[in-house]
Write a protein that holds these residues in place. Structure first.
Motif, PDB file in Angstrom:
ATOM      1  N   SER A  58       0.809  -1.218   0.000  1.00  0.00           N
ATOM      2  CA  SER A  58       0.000   0.000   0.000  1.00  0.00           C
ATOM      3  C   SER A  58       0.841   1.267   0.000  1.00  0.00           C
ATOM      4  O   SER A  58       0.362   2.334  -0.381  1.00  0.00           O
ATOM      5  N   LYS A  59       2.095   1.200   0.399  1.00  0.00           N
ATOM      6  CA  LYS A  59       2.925   2.405   0.457  1.00  0.00           C
ATOM      7  C   LYS A  59       4.143   2.355  -0.456  1.00  0.00           C
ATOM      8  O   LYS A  59       4.967   3.272  -0.430  1.00  0.00           O
ATOM      9  N   GLY A  60       4.281   1.286  -1.219  1.00  0.00           N
ATOM     10  CA  GLY A  60       5.440   1.232  -2.104  1.00  0.00           C
ATOM     11  C   GLY A  60       5.711  -0.166  -2.588  1.00  0.00           C
ATOM     12  O   GLY A  60       4.884  -1.072  -2.422  1.00  0.00           O
ATOM     13  N   CYS A  61       6.874  -0.343  -3.153  1.00  0.00           N
ATOM     14  CA  CYS A  61       7.218  -1.624  -3.760  1.00  0.00           C
ATOM     15  C   CYS A  61       8.726  -1.827  -3.611  1.00  0.00           C
ATOM     16  O   CYS A  61       9.514  -0.921  -3.887  1.00  0.00           O
ATOM     17  N   ALA A  62       9.112  -3.016  -3.135  1.00  0.00           N
ATOM     18  CA  ALA A  62      10.539  -3.341  -3.023  1.00  0.00           C
ATOM     19  C   ALA A  62      10.854  -4.459  -4.009  1.00  0.00           C
ATOM     20  O   ALA A  62      10.180  -5.487  -4.014  1.00  0.00           O
ATOM     21  N   VAL A  63      11.851  -4.222  -4.836  1.00  0.00           N
ATOM     22  CA  VAL A  63      12.192  -5.172  -5.892  1.00  0.00           C
ATOM     23  C   VAL A  63      13.650  -5.585  -5.756  1.00  0.00           C
ATOM     24  O   VAL A  63      14.539  -4.739  -5.761  1.00  0.00           O
ATOM     25  N   ALA A  64      13.890  -6.888  -5.627  1.00  0.00           N
ATOM     26  CA  ALA A  64      15.266  -7.404  -5.641  1.00  0.00           C
ATOM     27  C   ALA A  64      15.534  -7.999  -7.011  1.00  0.00           C
ATOM     28  O   ALA A  64      14.948  -9.015  -7.377  1.00  0.00           O
ATOM     29  N   ASP A  65      16.391  -7.357  -7.751  1.00  0.00           N
ATOM     30  CA  ASP A  65      16.727  -7.830  -9.095  1.00  0.00           C
ATOM     31  C   ASP A  65      17.848  -8.874  -8.996  1.00  0.00           C
ATOM     32  O   ASP A  65      18.393  -9.107  -7.920  1.00  0.00           O
TER      33      ASP A  65
ATOM     34  N   ASN B  99      23.436  -4.020  -2.517  1.00  0.00           N
ATOM     35  CA  ASN B  99      22.485  -5.080  -2.842  1.00  0.00           C
ATOM     36  C   ASN B  99      21.715  -4.614  -4.076  1.00  0.00           C
ATOM     37  O   ASN B  99      21.927  -3.502  -4.557  1.00  0.00           O
ATOM     38  N   THR B 100      20.823  -5.448  -4.583  1.00  0.00           N
ATOM     39  CA  THR B 100      20.145  -5.113  -5.840  1.00  0.00           C
ATOM     40  C   THR B 100      18.732  -4.578  -5.610  1.00  0.00           C
ATOM     41  O   THR B 100      17.947  -4.485  -6.540  1.00  0.00           O
ATOM     42  N   VAL B 101      18.437  -4.238  -4.363  1.00  0.00           N
ATOM     43  CA  VAL B 101      17.048  -3.882  -4.023  1.00  0.00           C
ATOM     44  C   VAL B 101      16.755  -2.423  -4.360  1.00  0.00           C
ATOM     45  O   VAL B 101      17.511  -1.530  -3.987  1.00  0.00           O
ATOM     46  N   ARG B 102      15.652  -2.219  -5.054  1.00  0.00           N
ATOM     47  CA  ARG B 102      15.142  -0.867  -5.299  1.00  0.00           C
ATOM     48  C   ARG B 102      13.814  -0.727  -4.559  1.00  0.00           C
ATOM     49  O   ARG B 102      12.961  -1.601  -4.629  1.00  0.00           O
ATOM     50  N   LEU B 103      13.698   0.402  -3.880  1.00  0.00           N
ATOM     51  CA  LEU B 103      12.486   0.662  -3.107  1.00  0.00           C
ATOM     52  C   LEU B 103      11.753   1.837  -3.737  1.00  0.00           C
ATOM     53  O   LEU B 103      12.283   2.946  -3.799  1.00  0.00           O
ATOM     54  N   TYR B 104      10.541   1.577  -4.204  1.00  0.00           N
ATOM     55  CA  TYR B 104       9.723   2.618  -4.835  1.00  0.00           C
ATOM     56  C   TYR B 104       8.743   3.137  -3.796  1.00  0.00           C
ATOM     57  O   TYR B 104       7.943   2.359  -3.271  1.00  0.00           O
ATOM     58  N   THR B 105       8.825   4.424  -3.503  1.00  0.00           N
ATOM     59  CA  THR B 105       7.909   4.991  -2.516  1.00  0.00           C
ATOM     60  C   THR B 105       7.173   6.185  -3.121  1.00  0.00           C
ATOM     61  O   THR B 105       7.419   6.560  -4.268  1.00  0.00           O
ATOM     62  N   ALA B 106       6.318   6.770  -2.331  1.00  0.00           N
ATOM     63  CA  ALA B 106       5.528   7.892  -2.841  1.00  0.00           C
ATOM     64  C   ALA B 106       6.407   9.052  -3.287  1.00  0.00           C
ATOM     65  O   ALA B 106       6.087   9.755  -4.244  1.00  0.00           O
ATOM     66  N   GLU B 107       7.536   9.241  -2.618  1.00  0.00           N
ATOM     67  CA  GLU B 107       8.367  10.392  -3.013  1.00  0.00           C
ATOM     68  C   GLU B 107       9.488  10.058  -3.987  1.00  0.00           C
ATOM     69  O   GLU B 107       9.758  10.807  -4.910  1.00  0.00           O
TER      70      GLU B 107
END
Lengths: 340, 340, 340, 340
Positions: free
Chosen positions: A250-257, D262-270
């Protein structure tokens, strides 16, 4: 508080060797006393000498009968796991066992009861939970940064089809390969699966279909908090070992490539190129194997329940059973349908 | 061979405005003669003057009755599409219509028969086929570089939940939003869907559930060549308009990631940061709207069947119907179950 | 406050055409009245008709003599810039001129004095300031997010060597190509250059060396706030138009990488591949040309000093002169050494 | 052919500890016999016991006097390197020494002559040559995939300013830090430096300037094949240890970016966020330290000249001397100006 624990390892196959080297080199709190394998040959002896195995024996009972051994690492073939776990339990030795515990849910349950009654610790080798990228995703999810998880996606594709011989005794794609993936969904969300729908086909090689197995699959999981899990698998990703996780909330998305093999980009007249991702689990997950044994050591040392534990092993096997039924009957299957 | 075509546009809403501006500025072969909207107000008049609309009228019949108009662009509300397409067909005017043609399969089929009998061209606005990234994936797939497609994944998440009012008349998530996604699967593979399984929930807002709709969905498609399609949707990705496509095959995998808003990375003491991806379809797909009209122009000019055409509109609606049934009955539904 | 301005354009070369199309299609506040080119041929006439040029004339004086024309866009050859700017100034017409103003510092200074005395606006076409990525870096720097700038790096490499004919009359690599790059350093930091050191060589083609020019260069700039600028250039980056900017400061670093042509990654058995970056400035900077004219329009409308203005043109030419001297004498050269 | 070599290590500081652990755990061909440090305390003793050091002594002569020791690893303070190398040479023990050999060119030359006369091997610890990313760039360059190198860029920024005390005895930024960077330019191109121009300032902390040092630098190198090297340095990159290499040539460009944590990308509201790059050399270059010792072992085993060797150490020190002179005199300095 004890700070070192003597261990014996059973099984010197591909995974067994990884565990043995990690115990010797990377987990100082675990002291390797002996290693057992039913089929010892000269090559194995040479390898054992090279890496510094103190004692290589044929009979696992020598491990069980040694009162100086605190814990047993089981990396033998799947059909021996239950027997060895039970034996260790009765002798009050803690156990780290490779997954799966077994493919027979009754046997698993029976074994877990013995584990419980004897009061030993049992950790199951779902090593991907210790991959630094997936761990980071879990930290982010746990911290609330993506809010409430709504969609969890796991992509897991092996680089090359194993031999048909291997596949025949593998327990099928779901038990052998996908079992890691719903464990990952459970790990990332902290939620349990309530219903599954699975589809698949033998698209890589029709021979796989002839032995009643599949090599390509897509699975939808409904979790108890309403979230949806999506898994896709292939036995053959020609470009390498494709391992990705995504948690959307609900507040974002975490993606491990995927982990890159290196960071080099080559710009040429035709294309911009990178080296392929690591080829297989030895390259990609090497570090995670050391970290899971380190975690096992810590649960021994600080007397904590290991994680993932036997219960995780059981739940993952139950899901595998439901997934298999869903695939065979081509319908969604509730976990509650699976009788133990 | 005619090199310019006179067009009239019906509907001056959000999408209508995009088409009108594209005709004026970016598709020189289409000459805008007039624009009709049933509700003209001062703001619309001002806008029309600013962008250079030559004539703004209330009655769409003025477009149909003008023999100098070769083609009609229909961007009015969904429930008027069928009526306007049929009218244009009878007057031998070619049509570009927004999707969906309708939600009633019978009406669509009837309309396509009229289109066929009258011999006009009908293109349907599945604009994402013209996105440069997804087009590039299609080129790669078509060229054989990834071999035979085995798994196709489409992620499509809107940035924010529309109003409950909008949702009430939207035809439901599958018809309103997901219809683009199986069109993408069909476009990427050139294969047709044979069976669907859909699940979903109202996870973003329980109000959505109260009106019988969902805001989160996962769908598995089985294609006629054995390949598997996987779609995941959300009505609210708080970080922007998440639009990704992946085609995995026997020789490789082509992945179209989200378009970046810019290429700037900011390294700070705490984190490495990038600006979010484009917020919504206006930013992301702007170019694709011009390219689809350009493609419409070319099919007029070179007398080619437009693509995507009415048949695509029908098939996508059939799939939507099957998906809806699958979701409601919680079971896989074969496309062949859907009677026209 | 006037909201539209009539403009004439002088020069219908590569850049002139871009400006003309932008005025017609993308900058509604500028109304194109006429376009002049000394060499009109049928192809130019046809092009002018196609894009909608209202009047194509040979004699630029027709533009100057038309009292209805408010502003002139100068895109003719460099040696005519000064003459046309002065003429426009005397007739109180505002000017947008392509860079460089001239290569003769005295002539530039003289012209700027006329501009000042006549009170017209003069904007110079350093279009890269309007590239969305570099603008975003500037916003970040200006907001203080990277602290005090300490190192600014500009990489600017053209995809292919121009003809030797072109190079002969280009004014040399520094005036023709690198001038954009110290403008970028000045733009990003808001600081002025105090000293330069330049080195270079004809590494791409020895023919370039024979005409006394270079095709590869590295330049260090010392700025008045102590920060250091670093520029590297090549006339031939075989993989495309390489345009990057990095500003490193006390609190962080902002990096604008190349724009991708698309977001597609192709994973194959040998390599992971991406399409090359855009080939040249038409693809990469197209949008920036529209935005700079829009900015010119806004400075007319709101009566603001344009930016970059004539002063920027002069300073950038002074730096070019110092850089050239540094290269020739192989020593650092202070800007204060350059006499006007 | 000998397959194992007994080694002694002198110096148990930060780098010494890395070498010792690598010898014990990661380079099976090197057998650690003893370790010497002039200042042994309880903490060091405990550490030595934990990692498995067989013998910890105070007097390095015990190492030199042990005829069973084949090779010496020197990780003591810079001012002792020359003395220990010479002693080892006279006793026919091979040497791996940390960089720099010394800051006095005469002393270095004298030492290399002794090394040559005694016929021992001498490897110098320019470990970055063994970083997997930079090695990959070198492989690409060597294979001809980027054609003839024309521009080589090295970015090297430390995360935090060392103490002023440390800096006072560091030999200055060029000898202490940048020496790695021209070694990288030489390694990547296989070409030698002919002329240097260096500029710098104390921008991070004015205290650095007060002791006559700098913390920010930019350096241009002219190589003997005409190519240009560009280095930029800072003592304080607040976002981590910024280590990048780029080689641009006639047929392409190879770029090694920073290793991700690490390979993690975090997409948030900002924003879209990633974790920062590794903090310092222990994280980034850990693997390279093991690989360089492995390379040392191989040169012992197969009787090859080690690389980088003493000659590299000398050349890099000569360049440091020229760079320092260039910075002080603010002029380009030819390497041939530096008298030995």
């Amino acid at each position: 508080m004890k700070s070192t624990f003597n261990v014996g390892v059973i099984g010197v196959g591909r995974i067994g060797k990884i565990h043995i080297e990690n115990i010797i080199r990377n987990v100082p709190g675990l002291k390797l006393k002996m290693v057992a394998d039913i089929n010892i040959d000269d090559q194995m002896k040479e390898w054992a000498k090279k890496v510094g195995v103190p004692l290589l024996i044929q009979d696992a009972d020598d491990i069980f009968n040694d009162p100086g051994i605190d814990a047993v690492v089981i990396a033998s073939s799947t059909d021996t796991h239950v027997k060895f776990i039970q034996k260790a339990a009765h002798l009050k030795k803690d156990v780290f066992s490779e997954k799966p515990i077994d493919t027979d849910l009754k046997l698993i349950k029976e074994t877990l009861e013995i584990v419980k009654n004897e009061g030993i610790k049992l950790m199951i080798g779902f090593n991907r939970r210790f991959d630094k990228n997936f761990k980071r995703v879990r930290e982010i999810v746990k911290s609330g940064q993506i809010g409430i998880p709504q969609i969890v996606k796991v992509t897991a594709r092996d680089p090359a089809l194993p031999s048909i011989e291997y596949l025949k005794s593998s327990g099928g794609m779901f038990f052998d390969m996908t079992i890691h993936d719903w464990d990952m969904v459970r790990f990332q969300t902290g939620s349990e699966v309530e219903e599954v729908y699975a589809t698949g086909a033998a698209l890589v090689d029709p021979e796989v279909g002839k032995i009643g197995d599949i090599d390509t699959a897509a699975i939808i999981l409904k979790l108890d908090n309403g979230a949806i899990g999506i898994i896709d698998n292939s036995r053959q990703a020609i470009y390498g070992y494709d391992q990705r996780v995504e948690v959307f909330g609900s507040k974002g998305c975490a993606v491990a490539d995927n982990e890159p093999t290196n960071t080099v980009r080559l710009y040429t007249a035709e294309k911009t190129k990178e080296d392929n991702i690591p080829y297989f689990f030895l390259e990609r997950y090497m570090e995670s194997y050391a970290l899971e044994l380190h975690s096992f050591f810590e649960s021994l040392r600080y007397n904590n329940e290991p994680s993932p534990n036997g219960e995780d092993g059981l739940i993952n096997a139950i899901i595998a059973t439901a997934v298999q039924r869903s695939y065979k009957e081509n319908r969604p299957v509730k976990i509650s349908e699976i009788n133990l």
